[in-house]
Write a protein that holds these residues in place. Structure first.
Motif, PDB file in Angstrom:
ATOM      1  N   ASN A 156       0.749  -1.260   0.068  1.00  0.00           N
ATOM      2  CA  ASN A 156       0.002   0.127   0.097  1.00  0.00           C
ATOM      3  C   ASN A 156       0.701   1.257  -0.081  1.00  0.00           C
ATOM      4  O   ASN A 156       0.408   2.244  -0.451  1.00  0.00           O
ATOM      5  N   ARG A 157       1.919   1.227   0.439  1.00  0.00           N
ATOM      6  CA  ARG A 157       2.955   2.439   0.532  1.00  0.00           C
ATOM      7  C   ARG A 157       3.898   2.198  -0.313  1.00  0.00           C
ATOM      8  O   ARG A 157       4.061   3.008  -1.403  1.00  0.00           O
ATOM      9  N   THR A 213       3.387   0.832  -3.950  1.00  0.00           N
ATOM     10  CA  THR A 213       2.314   1.800  -4.840  1.00  0.00           C
ATOM     11  C   THR A 213       2.970   3.007  -5.221  1.00  0.00           C
ATOM     12  O   THR A 213       2.777   3.532  -6.291  1.00  0.00           O
ATOM     13  N   ILE A 214       3.794   3.433  -4.282  1.00  0.00           N
ATOM     14  CA  ILE A 214       4.543   4.658  -4.622  1.00  0.00           C
ATOM     15  C   ILE A 214       5.536   4.487  -5.532  1.00  0.00           C
ATOM     16  O   ILE A 214       5.678   5.424  -6.805  1.00  0.00           O
ATOM     17  N   SER A 229      -0.729   2.780   6.258  1.00  0.00           N
ATOM     18  CA  SER A 229      -0.123   2.742   5.047  1.00  0.00           C
ATOM     19  C   SER A 229      -0.905   3.573   3.837  1.00  0.00           C
ATOM     20  O   SER A 229      -0.191   4.098   2.904  1.00  0.00           O
ATOM     21  N   LYS A 230      -2.161   3.498   3.875  1.00  0.00           N
ATOM     22  CA  LYS A 230      -2.976   4.286   2.875  1.00  0.00           C
ATOM     23  C   LYS A 230      -2.679   5.733   3.231  1.00  0.00           C
ATOM     24  O   LYS A 230      -2.595   6.671   2.367  1.00  0.00           O
ATOM     25  N   CYS A 246       0.877   6.911   1.874  1.00  0.00           N
ATOM     26  CA  CYS A 246       0.876   6.724   0.775  1.00  0.00           C
ATOM     27  C   CYS A 246       0.195   7.820  -0.062  1.00  0.00           C
ATOM     28  O   CYS A 246       0.854   8.678  -0.980  1.00  0.00           O
TER      29      CYS A 246
END
Length: 313
Positions: free
Chosen positions: A89-90, A93-94, A137-138, A141
């Motif tokens: 999630n972090r 995704t980044i 984590s969302k 991000c």
């Protein structure tokens, strides 16, 4: 030339609805990232414009060159707990969005969660400080993405409570548990409490996302769209459940917040800091958008529509 769109989490509930709609309404080249291609319940064997990439987000770096050619990206993939939540999630995704070429990418859509926002669609600090691994984590991000090189074409969507699924599509967590929830309605109907929420069906999510991918809608950075139908109070929820089950609401006991807190203390129930924060908040309402916001028509505008679908399972 058809546009290229890269979709993560493609084998999930929302992913199925989105793929189906894009195939019906566009000629886009779809690049679908999924961990297990056997979970895809859509027959794409004769679709030359569909490319399945069987891999996980942990290996997103392997597709840097491919991602640089993408005009469109939709990231729905999520890790739900533990260290995987922060990795997927972090971190990954980044990384995914950092691989996009600002000279090529036209629109990037990131799926977050409404749980990290307040009623004015602003980020709440508690999400990062005391949130679960998924929530924290969302939160982390989003802060990075909204300051990235593609922030001017980034649209973050924040689904509220997500329902969806069918015999040819995987069910969302809520839809899988809806029948079990209904079992408790005969008891819950005697309780009254202050609270409210929104819900949205995966079909209506896919309508909105497809529109965002195919229209020239101008966005203002940071672009945040909370996806949900009209606000439902807890009492509305119970009343509609009772109507569906053909039972009366009747007398109700007013369950005050102080009483909930007293029960937790009396029975020494362990409650995490984030859960306690949510219990105190009670109202999970936002400035929402629905298909009607974009001139479309919601297929599941009311709880009754969801319950009618439940009876067909």
């Amino acid at each position: 030339m058809p546009k290229k769109v890269f979709i993560t989490g493609a084998s999930g509930c929302v992913g199925h609805y989105l793929i189906e709609m894009l195939l019906a309404k566009t000629d886009y080249e779809l690049y679908l990232l999924m961990r297990d291609r056997r979970k895809l319940q859509i027959d794409v064997r004769d679709r030359a414009n569909v490319h399945i990439i069987e891999d996980s987000m942990q290996n997103i770096h392997k597709y840097q060159d491919l991602l640089r050619t993408m005009e469109l990206v939709v990231s729905t993939a999520a890790g739900w707990g533990g260290e995987e939540a922060f990795v997927v999630n972090r971190d990954q995704t980044i990384a995914l969005f950092s691989f996009l070429d600002p000279q090529v990418c036209e629109r990037a859509i990131y799926f977050s969660t409404a749980s990290i926002l307040d009623s004015h669609n602003q980020i709440i600090p508690e999400a990062g400080a005391i949130g679960t691994a998924y929530i924290a984590s969302k939160h982390a991000c989003l802060e990075k993405l909204e300051s990235s090189t593609i922030r001017d074409r980034l649209i973050t969507v924040f689904p509220t409570l997500v329902f969806g699924g069918a015999v040819d599509k995987p069910y969302s967590h809520l839809s899988r548990g809806l029948k079990d929830i209904l079992k408790y309605v005969p008891y819950a109907r005697f309780l009254k409490t202050d609270g409210s929420l929104h819900f949205v069906h995966a079909y209506d999510i896919s309508q909105i996302v497809t529109h965002l991918l195919t229209s020239n809608l101008e966005v203002r950075s940071p672009a945040r769209l909370v996806l949900g139908m009209q606000r439902l109070t807890v009492q509305d929820l119970i009343a509609q459940f009772c109507e569906y089950l053909n039972i009366k609401v009747g007398w109700q006991f007013d369950l005050q917040p102080w009483l909930v807190d007293a029960v937790i203390k009396l029975f020494r129930i362990e409650v995490a800091a984030w859960d306690r924060f949510c219990i105190a908040q009670r109202h999970f309402t936002y400035d929402v958008v629905s298909p009607e916001t974009f001139g479309l028509t919601s297929k599941y505008p009311r709880l009754a529509n969801l319950l009618a679908e439940t009876s067909k399972k």
